[in-house]
Design a protein around this motif. Structure first.
Motif, PDB file in Angstrom:
ATOM      1  N   LEU A 120      12.466  -3.838  -3.980  1.00  0.00           N
ATOM      2  CA  LEU A 120      12.106  -2.456  -4.309  1.00  0.00           C
ATOM      3  C   LEU A 120      10.869  -2.491  -5.187  1.00  0.00           C
ATOM      4  O   LEU A 120      10.758  -3.332  -6.091  1.00  0.00           O
ATOM      5  CB  LEU A 120      13.256  -1.759  -5.041  1.00  0.00           C
ATOM      6  N   TRP A 121       9.957  -1.570  -4.936  1.00  0.00           N
ATOM      7  CA  TRP A 121       8.742  -1.510  -5.746  1.00  0.00           C
ATOM      8  C   TRP A 121       9.077  -0.999  -7.135  1.00  0.00           C
ATOM      9  O   TRP A 121       9.849  -0.063  -7.291  1.00  0.00           O
ATOM     10  CB  TRP A 121       7.689  -0.628  -5.077  1.00  0.00           C
ATOM     11  N   ARG A 122       8.486  -1.613  -8.127  1.00  0.00           N
ATOM     12  CA  ARG A 122       8.735  -1.261  -9.527  1.00  0.00           C
ATOM     13  C   ARG A 122       7.851  -0.115 -10.007  1.00  0.00           C
ATOM     14  O   ARG A 122       8.087   0.429 -11.078  1.00  0.00           O
ATOM     15  CB  ARG A 122       8.489  -2.470 -10.438  1.00  0.00           C
ATOM     16  N   GLU A 123       6.819   0.253  -9.243  1.00  0.00           N
ATOM     17  CA  GLU A 123       5.919   1.329  -9.640  1.00  0.00           C
ATOM     18  C   GLU A 123       5.340   2.004  -8.403  1.00  0.00           C
ATOM     19  O   GLU A 123       5.384   1.442  -7.314  1.00  0.00           O
ATOM     20  CB  GLU A 123       4.796   0.792 -10.547  1.00  0.00           C
ATOM     21  N   GLU A 124       4.818   3.206  -8.603  1.00  0.00           N
ATOM     22  CA  GLU A 124       4.179   3.938  -7.500  1.00  0.00           C
ATOM     23  C   GLU A 124       2.796   3.363  -7.190  1.00  0.00           C
ATOM     24  O   GLU A 124       2.358   3.350  -6.048  1.00  0.00           O
ATOM     25  CB  GLU A 124       4.046   5.420  -7.858  1.00  0.00           C
ATOM     26  N   VAL A 125       2.085   2.943  -8.249  1.00  0.00           N
ATOM     27  CA  VAL A 125       0.784   2.297  -8.098  1.00  0.00           C
ATOM     28  C   VAL A 125       0.717   1.146  -9.088  1.00  0.00           C
ATOM     29  O   VAL A 125       1.295   1.211 -10.166  1.00  0.00           O
ATOM     30  CB  VAL A 125      -0.401   3.274  -8.328  1.00  0.00           C
ATOM     31  N   GLY A 126       0.002   0.106  -8.709  1.00  0.00           N
ATOM     32  CA  GLY A 126      -0.183  -1.027  -9.603  1.00  0.00           C
ATOM     33  C   GLY A 126      -1.359  -0.792 -10.530  1.00  0.00           C
ATOM     34  O   GLY A 126      -1.967   0.289 -10.558  1.00  0.00           O
ATOM     35  N   SER A 127      -1.710  -1.808 -11.276  1.00  0.00           N
ATOM     36  CA  SER A 127      -2.854  -1.718 -12.180  1.00  0.00           C
ATOM     37  C   SER A 127      -4.147  -1.582 -11.385  1.00  0.00           C
ATOM     38  O   SER A 127      -4.202  -1.884 -10.186  1.00  0.00           O
ATOM     39  CB  SER A 127      -2.925  -2.968 -13.058  1.00  0.00           C
TER      40      SER A 127
ATOM     41  N   LEU B 244       0.833  -1.196   0.000  1.00  0.00           N
ATOM     42  CA  LEU B 244       0.000   0.000   0.000  1.00  0.00           C
ATOM     43  C   LEU B 244       0.872   1.251   0.000  1.00  0.00           C
ATOM     44  O   LEU B 244       1.681   1.461   0.894  1.00  0.00           O
ATOM     45  CB  LEU B 244      -0.943   0.019   1.204  1.00  0.00           C
ATOM     46  N   ASN B 245       0.697   2.065  -1.004  1.00  0.00           N
ATOM     47  CA  ASN B 245       1.343   3.377  -1.071  1.00  0.00           C
ATOM     48  C   ASN B 245       0.415   4.333  -0.324  1.00  0.00           C
ATOM     49  O   ASN B 245      -0.597   4.775  -0.859  1.00  0.00           O
ATOM     50  CB  ASN B 245       1.530   3.796  -2.536  1.00  0.00           C
ATOM     51  N   ASP B 246       0.756   4.616   0.920  1.00  0.00           N
ATOM     52  CA  ASP B 246      -0.111   5.421   1.784  1.00  0.00           C
ATOM     53  C   ASP B 246      -0.403   6.801   1.216  1.00  0.00           C
ATOM     54  O   ASP B 246      -1.501   7.319   1.393  1.00  0.00           O
ATOM     55  CB  ASP B 246       0.506   5.561   3.180  1.00  0.00           C
ATOM     56  N   GLU B 247       0.558   7.388   0.533  1.00  0.00           N
ATOM     57  CA  GLU B 247       0.366   8.737  -0.008  1.00  0.00           C
ATOM     58  C   GLU B 247      -0.690   8.770  -1.100  1.00  0.00           C
ATOM     59  O   GLU B 247      -1.393   9.763  -1.258  1.00  0.00           O
ATOM     60  CB  GLU B 247       1.694   9.277  -0.560  1.00  0.00           C
ATOM     61  N   ARG B 248      -0.795   7.696  -1.837  1.00  0.00           N
ATOM     62  CA  ARG B 248      -1.740   7.649  -2.960  1.00  0.00           C
ATOM     63  C   ARG B 248      -2.995   6.834  -2.658  1.00  0.00           C
ATOM     64  O   ARG B 248      -3.932   6.836  -3.454  1.00  0.00           O
ATOM     65  CB  ARG B 248      -1.051   7.085  -4.184  1.00  0.00           C
ATOM     66  N   GLY B 249      -2.988   6.089  -1.573  1.00  0.00           N
ATOM     67  CA  GLY B 249      -4.135   5.229  -1.273  1.00  0.00           C
ATOM     68  C   GLY B 249      -4.292   4.120  -2.294  1.00  0.00           C
ATOM     69  O   GLY B 249      -5.395   3.635  -2.531  1.00  0.00           O
ATOM     70  N   ARG B 250      -3.176   3.715  -2.892  1.00  0.00           N
ATOM     71  CA  ARG B 250      -3.186   2.692  -3.948  1.00  0.00           C
ATOM     72  C   ARG B 250      -2.154   1.616  -3.628  1.00  0.00           C
ATOM     73  O   ARG B 250      -1.088   1.887  -3.083  1.00  0.00           O
ATOM     74  CB  ARG B 250      -2.830   3.311  -5.308  1.00  0.00           C
TER      75      ARG B 250
END
Length: 194
Positions: A54-61, A38-44
């Motif tokens: 390491l995460w490959r993206e800020e948000v997933g599909s 969970l990316n807390d800043e984006r809620g995604r």
């Protein structure tokens, strides 16, 4: 990880008291991944992690986010492990609103499944009742756009996780006393199975 956590939670619900150590350990592992995703800043929720963690993206599909919301709702609504239930509830509440802005019908369906699971334990949640209505309407709208007597389906083609659209409408029809949603959910599932 989302689907695995759902499976572990459902298996635990069917099992003996107390849950097996190995099943609890697996559920903890899968839920820990979801919590970290969970990316807390984006809620995604993110989806892809490298071997170096390491995460490959800020948000997933949209679909992966919807599945994670479904998993979190299932944990909040069904888990017998209080720690799992509390963490799943927290992550569900932080992420469910994002689905309303999505364009993926499957993400809407996964979100509805998560909402229905969450409401099993927390039935008086007006914001979720409203979100459930919006997502149900979105799925009914695409039914109205694409379906015909020869093609009783939500889209112009069949792809993956097709039955989840029907399942989401069936649950909405039952839980919301929405006869049209129930009828379309059952009709589409019957056609899909033929």
């Amino acid at each position: 990880n989302a689907r695995a956590f759902i499976l572990c939670t459902l298996l635990d619900e069917l099992g003996d008291e107390p849950p097996s150590v190995s099943l609890n350990r697996l559920a903890t592992t899968y839920l820990a991944f979801l919590a970290a995703a969970l990316n807390d800043e984006r809620g995604r929720f993110r989806n892809f992690m490298s071997h170096g963690r390491l995460w490959r993206e800020e948000v997933g599909s949209e679909d992966s986010h919807g599945r994670a919301v479904w998993a979190a709702g299932t944990g909040a609504g069904r888990s017998r492990n209080v720690g799992h239930r509390n963490l799943a509830k927290k992550h569900f509440e932080a992420s469910v609103e994002a689905i309303v802005g999505f364009t993926s019908p499957r993400a809407w369906a996964f979100g509805l499944l998560g909402i229905h699971e969450y409401l099993r334990e927390f039935p008086t949640t007006p914001e979720l009742d409203a979100l459930r209505s919006v997502l149900t309407r979105k799925i009914l709208n695409i039914w109205d756009e694409y379906s015909s007597a020869d093609w009783p389906w939500f889209e112009g083609s069949l792809t993956y996780e097709n039955a989840r659209l029907s399942q989401a409408l069936i649950l909405s029809g039952l839980w919301m006393s929405h006869p049209r949603a129930l009828e379309i959910g059952l009709h589409s599932l019957k056609w899909l199975g033929s």
